[in-house]
Design an enzyme around this catalytic site. Sequence first.
Site, PDB file in Angstrom:
ATOM      1  CD  GLU A 146     -35.836  67.321 -44.496  1.00  0.00           C
ATOM      2  OE1 GLU A 146     -35.463  66.140 -44.537  1.00  0.00           O
ATOM      3  OE2 GLU A 146     -36.569  67.825 -45.362  1.00  0.00           O
ATOM      4  CG  HIS A 153     -10.213  78.976 -59.272  1.00  0.00           C
ATOM      5  ND1 HIS A 153      -9.069  79.702 -59.526  1.00  0.00           N
ATOM      6  CD2 HIS A 153      -9.807  77.729 -58.922  1.00  0.00           C
ATOM      7  CE1 HIS A 153      -8.017  78.918 -59.367  1.00  0.00           C
ATOM      8  NE2 HIS A 153      -8.440  77.722 -58.994  1.00  0.00           N
ATOM      9  CE  LYS A 211     -43.837  67.114 -48.103  1.00  0.00           C
ATOM     10  NZ  LYS A 211     -43.786  65.800 -47.495  1.00  0.00           N
TER      11      LYS A 211
END
Length: 476
Positions: free
Chosen positions: A273, A302, A404
């Site tokens: 950000e 793994h 937004k």
Amino acid sequence: MVSLEEGVIANADEQRQVGHYWLRSPELAPEATITEHINREITRVEAFGKGILDKSIVTPSGQPFTDVLWIGIGGSGLGPLLMIKALQETGVGLPFHFFDNVDPQGMSCILKELGSRLKTTLVVVVSKSGTTPEPNLGMQQARVRLEGTGNSWSHQAVAITMSDSQLDQQAKQENWLARFDMFDWVGGRTSITSAVGLVPAALIGADLRKFLEGAATMDAVTRVQDLRRNPAALMAASWYVAGDGRGKRDMVIIPYRDRLEVFSRYLQQLVMESLGKRHDRNGKVVHQGIAVYGNKGSTDQHAYVQQLRDGIDNFFATFIEVLENPSDIPRVQGDYPGDFLNGFLQGTRSALSEGGRQSITLTMEHFNAYSLGALIALFERAVGLYGELINVNAYHQPGVEAGKKAAAAILTLQSQIETFLADGLFHSIKEIQQEIDSDNTEAIFLILRHLCGSNQKYIIKGDWGQPLTMEFRLQC
Ligand SMILES: O=P(O)(O)OC[C@H]1O[C@H](O)[C@H](O)[C@@H](O)[C@@H]1O
């Protein structure tokens, strides 16, 4: 960085100072009133946490608090989550539950988990702006559930927000149990040394003063104006070299410690950000950033480490190791798990080097509140310095704002569609589109799919594979 710490408007686009370094060295704040304010909040947080844990602060019916429901997203959720995962000792302090999303199923699970203990749950609503939709929706849900069982929200609710925000005004008007300040000059992703991180620390009985001290010590070390003696400068320079100053290599964070499992998620926000920007500070289009991912060792060996060793060379790994490993785990049949953990780290590290892959290793002698504070401060400073190297404003997030706004537009479109379909007649997508005067066919289709998928109120004619042949009707 010097002038940033002195209080210039370092976040020019938002016309804000950037003061997270003052939170752990309040005496460095540019004004005495800020110094006092920070100190006052730390003392208040400490006293509040103590009161909850020693049961001198209780519910109206005199019962001690048993749980915490933490409602916050982004910096208001990730920092507290890291704090809890990293520092909570089993059975010490209150168990935490998080609303960090608006997934109804997720919320439902948490409310079920709390069950009748909701009446003894401290509900902490955290939002710097006080207007973020997610915590607001979470608060509505928690409140309805709590009041539905005859309990008093105000006696169980705590707000952490900027003074005079919508949330702050509500908390004051309704006389909530407590409220703590977030400061205008602290961004969400660097708020862990404010009340956002200190309240959880206090509620799990962690040493928040040591946490702040660790951060302050790292700040002092990373202020040194000599590249080779400044670990944050070295780190920022390494990122720059590894990614050619263009973020060409991803940052893979692999702490060999379960307690740091969420650290990569925390860093995702801090790094991505801050650095992921379209424009530099001169307005030039640069599309900067560094991608961050990772989980923990040896688990990750793994999973995806195969590609790191043999596949595309587009990353640099950051190993985090801790020398001391306090536990009651014994040696069994000659085997001590800690030896394996160390062996796996070294093995992976050298396997990567043999394959010509780059890595950084950070070593901590102990892992505790102090070193967590130091670790966070190290990355905060490195991000700040890297931001200077690539000349971006590391303290705003215009892209998030765009998302937004787009989400708000979708919700408006949805309510227009619902209003139109309220007539109970069949309508095609084309008709809906004409009625609400929108050329966004895809959005209309996706909203209809959502409406039909998430409740049973709509009758559908046609084939989802041929959207334009479909018709929708509200079941009366
Ligand atoms: O604390 P709030 O104001 O609710 O903000 C919560 C989060 O949402 C925003 O969209 C920002 O991108 C984040 O930096 C911030 O931490």
